[in-house]
Enzyme design. Structure first.
Site, PDB file in Angstrom:
ATOM      1  N   ASP A   9     -33.781  -3.209 -13.848  1.00 13.09           N
ATOM      2  CA  ASP A   9     -34.367  -4.501 -13.454  1.00 13.09           C
ATOM      3  C   ASP A   9     -33.730  -5.104 -12.192  1.00 13.09           C
ATOM      4  O   ASP A   9     -32.566  -5.527 -12.211  1.00 13.09           O
ATOM      5  CB  ASP A   9     -34.245  -5.527 -14.586  1.00 13.09           C
ATOM      6  CG  ASP A   9     -34.895  -5.062 -15.889  1.00 13.09           C
ATOM      7  OD1 ASP A   9     -34.903  -3.844 -16.156  1.00 13.09           O
ATOM      8  OD2 ASP A   9     -35.370  -5.919 -16.646  1.00 13.09           O
ATOM      9  N   GLU A  40     -39.635  -6.556 -12.739  1.00 11.32           N
ATOM     10  CA  GLU A  40     -40.158  -7.754 -13.427  1.00 11.32           C
ATOM     11  C   GLU A  40     -39.405  -9.032 -13.063  1.00 11.32           C
ATOM     12  O   GLU A  40     -39.923 -10.118 -13.274  1.00 11.32           O
ATOM     13  CB  GLU A  40     -40.139  -7.560 -14.951  1.00 11.32           C
ATOM     14  CG  GLU A  40     -38.740  -7.521 -15.528  1.00 11.32           C
ATOM     15  CD  GLU A  40     -38.668  -7.981 -16.972  1.00 11.32           C
ATOM     16  OE1 GLU A  40     -39.704  -8.219 -17.596  1.00 11.32           O
ATOM     17  OE2 GLU A  40     -37.530  -8.095 -17.480  1.00 11.32           O
ATOM     18  N   ASN A  41     -38.174  -8.907 -12.530  1.00  7.00           N
ATOM     19  CA  ASN A  41     -37.392 -10.093 -12.153  1.00  7.00           C
ATOM     20  C   ASN A  41     -37.156 -10.173 -10.651  1.00  7.00           C
ATOM     21  O   ASN A  41     -36.258 -10.886 -10.191  1.00  7.00           O
ATOM     22  CB  ASN A  41     -36.023 -10.082 -12.850  1.00  7.00           C
ATOM     23  CG  ASN A  41     -36.110  -9.837 -14.334  1.00  7.00           C
ATOM     24  OD1 ASN A  41     -35.750  -8.763 -14.802  1.00  7.00           O
ATOM     25  ND2 ASN A  41     -36.615 -10.797 -15.074  1.00  7.00           N
ATOM     26  N   ASN A  68     -41.859  -7.969 -19.856  1.00  3.34           N
ATOM     27  CA  ASN A  68     -42.334  -9.236 -20.419  1.00  3.34           C
ATOM     28  C   ASN A  68     -42.481 -10.342 -19.377  1.00  3.34           C
ATOM     29  O   ASN A  68     -43.166 -11.323 -19.606  1.00  3.34           O
ATOM     30  CB  ASN A  68     -41.401  -9.698 -21.544  1.00  3.34           C
ATOM     31  CG  ASN A  68     -39.958  -9.773 -21.098  1.00  3.34           C
ATOM     32  OD1 ASN A  68     -39.408  -8.790 -20.602  1.00  3.34           O
ATOM     33  ND2 ASN A  68     -39.331 -10.919 -21.253  1.00  3.34           N
ATOM     34  N   HIS A  69     -41.846 -10.177 -18.197  1.00  3.84           N
ATOM     35  CA  HIS A  69     -41.981 -11.193 -17.131  1.00  3.84           C
ATOM     36  C   HIS A  69     -43.132 -10.894 -16.170  1.00  3.84           C
ATOM     37  O   HIS A  69     -43.225 -11.522 -15.108  1.00  3.84           O
ATOM     38  CB  HIS A  69     -40.674 -11.316 -16.346  1.00  3.84           C
ATOM     39  CG  HIS A  69     -39.578 -11.980 -17.123  1.00  3.84           C
ATOM     40  ND1 HIS A  69     -39.606 -13.320 -17.452  1.00  3.84           N
ATOM     41  CD2 HIS A  69     -38.439 -11.486 -17.671  1.00  3.84           C
ATOM     42  CE1 HIS A  69     -38.520 -13.624 -18.152  1.00  3.84           C
ATOM     43  NE2 HIS A  69     -37.800 -12.524 -18.308  1.00  3.84           N
ATOM     44  N   HIS A 152     -39.528  -0.880 -22.072  1.00  3.23           N
ATOM     45  CA  HIS A 152     -38.960  -2.199 -21.785  1.00  3.23           C
ATOM     46  C   HIS A 152     -38.816  -2.950 -23.105  1.00  3.23           C
ATOM     47  O   HIS A 152     -39.781  -3.519 -23.620  1.00  3.23           O
ATOM     48  CB  HIS A 152     -39.903  -2.938 -20.835  1.00  3.23           C
ATOM     49  CG  HIS A 152     -39.289  -4.134 -20.214  1.00  3.23           C
ATOM     50  ND1 HIS A 152     -38.474  -4.059 -19.114  1.00  3.23           N
ATOM     51  CD2 HIS A 152     -39.338  -5.441 -20.551  1.00  3.23           C
ATOM     52  CE1 HIS A 152     -38.067  -5.264 -18.784  1.00  3.23           C
ATOM     53  NE2 HIS A 152     -38.559  -6.130 -19.646  1.00  3.23           N
ATOM     54  N   HIS A 177     -34.850  -3.927 -19.632  1.00  2.00           N
ATOM     55  CA  HIS A 177     -34.994  -5.286 -20.163  1.00  2.00           C
ATOM     56  C   HIS A 177     -33.694  -5.984 -20.537  1.00  2.00           C
ATOM     57  O   HIS A 177     -33.574  -7.182 -20.290  1.00  2.00           O
ATOM     58  CB  HIS A 177     -35.950  -5.358 -21.367  1.00  2.00           C
ATOM     59  CG  HIS A 177     -36.000  -6.718 -22.022  1.00  2.00           C
ATOM     60  ND1 HIS A 177     -36.612  -7.795 -21.413  1.00  2.00           N
ATOM     61  CD2 HIS A 177     -35.501  -7.177 -23.191  1.00  2.00           C
ATOM     62  CE1 HIS A 177     -36.495  -8.855 -22.214  1.00  2.00           C
ATOM     63  NE2 HIS A 177     -35.819  -8.515 -23.284  1.00  2.00           N
ATOM     64  N   HIS A 179     -30.738  -5.782 -19.265  1.00  2.00           N
ATOM     65  CA  HIS A 179     -29.904  -6.037 -18.086  1.00  2.00           C
ATOM     66  C   HIS A 179     -28.453  -5.618 -18.289  1.00  2.00           C
ATOM     67  O   HIS A 179     -27.604  -5.953 -17.447  1.00  2.00           O
ATOM     68  CB  HIS A 179     -29.965  -7.513 -17.650  1.00  2.00           C
ATOM     69  CG  HIS A 179     -31.306  -7.931 -17.138  1.00  2.00           C
ATOM     70  ND1 HIS A 179     -31.489  -9.011 -16.317  1.00  2.00           N
ATOM     71  CD2 HIS A 179     -32.541  -7.408 -17.319  1.00  2.00           C
ATOM     72  CE1 HIS A 179     -32.772  -9.146 -16.025  1.00  2.00           C
ATOM     73  NE2 HIS A 179     -33.433  -8.183 -16.637  1.00  2.00           N
TER      74      HIS A 179
HETATM   75 FE   LIG Z   1     -35.562  -7.921 -16.838  1.00  2.00          FE
HETATM   76 FE   LIG Z   2     -37.670  -8.049 -19.621  1.00  2.00          FE
END
Ligand SMILES: [Fe+2]
Ligand SMILES: [Fe+2]
Length: 260
Positions: A9, A40-41, A68-69, A152, A177, A179
């Protein structure tokens, strides 16, 4: 053999700077055929914008996976359907914008399938990834010599179980996910490379990429806190894979953790 880098990520501008500065050096050292990253981030910790997607592709990342983001920057809804190498978890309901897998063709005519799946334990309740993955693999395996899955997910049990479930069916199951990089990378008995989590590419002295003071304050006060991404020392987390296109299996997996 196919040499792949998958980056954990990428968080905010520190994460993007780390990639910009370190990826050329890693390319020189390992001569990757394919670079995949979870994005995603990438936009200030939440989601991805068109400009940032473009920026990541300009650093020679070939495929971006999400999680999820994915919808945090709502503008993604306008471009996700037009981006062949930007994928979101495959287990959203039918009709959701975007797609859950892509096939990337390498220069030597080797096709690599990349599938993005989300866990459902401690995450929004999507369709069970276990109930859709066989059909997905079945749909693309004839077109691909190698399949890589970005799983994820939050719960280590769900990720470990998915690794075992897909052992021998795909070349790699790579967790994203949390991190936080796990130290359990291995090749499972039927030839699938596995790691529970790749970790995070972003500010090291943070709580999962967020300014540590803000997160500590949230734990102390139990009040809502607006998160901001941290600054300072950057880290790049991920794995380097050697994959055999003749067997569709993994030959090696090694973690990387670089700081700048
Ligand atoms: Fe993430
Ligand atoms: Fe995530």
């Amino acid at each position: 053999m196919v040499r792949v880098l998958m980056i954990g990520d990428i968080v905010g501008n520190v994460g993007r700077m780390v990639v910009k500065k370190l990826l050329p050096k890693l390319y020189e050292e390992y001569n990757f055929d394919l670079v995949i990253a979870n994005g995603e981030n990438a936009a200030g910790g939440n989601g991805i914008t068109f400009e940032i997607l473009d920026e990541l592709f300009s650093y020679n990342i070939h495929v971006i996976t999400m999680g999820n983001h994915v919808w945090d920057k709502r503008e993604i809804i306008n471009f996700i359907d037009y981006q062949p190498y930007l994928i979101r978890p495959a287990n959203y309901p039918p009709g959701t914008p975007g797609k859950g897998y892509t096939i990337y063709s390498l220069a030597n005519n080797i096709n690599v399938g990349v599938i993005n799946l989300s866990g459902v334990v401690f995450l929004p309740p999507l369709i069970s990834p276990f109930l859709i993955i066989d059909k997905l693999i079945n749909d693309i395996e004839k077109k691909c010599s190698i399949i890589i899955v970005d799983f994820h997910a939050e719960a280590t049990s769900e990720k470990v179980a998915m690794g075992w479930y897909l052992d021998g069916k795909v070349a790699a199951v790579l967790g994203t996910h949390t991190h936080v990089q796990t130290a359990d990378e291995r090749i499972l008995p039927k030839g699938t490379a596995y790691i529970t989590d790749l970790g995070m590419t972003g500010p090291r002295d943070s709580v999962l990429g967020v300014k540590k003071e803000l997160v500590i304050n949230k734990f102390l006060t139990q009040m809502p806190v607006k998160f901001e991404t941290a600054n300072g020392v950057g880290q790049l987390n991920g794995v380097i894979l050697t994959l055999d296109p003749n067997t569709g299996q993994a030959v090696s997996i090694s973690r990387i953790q670089e700081f700048i």
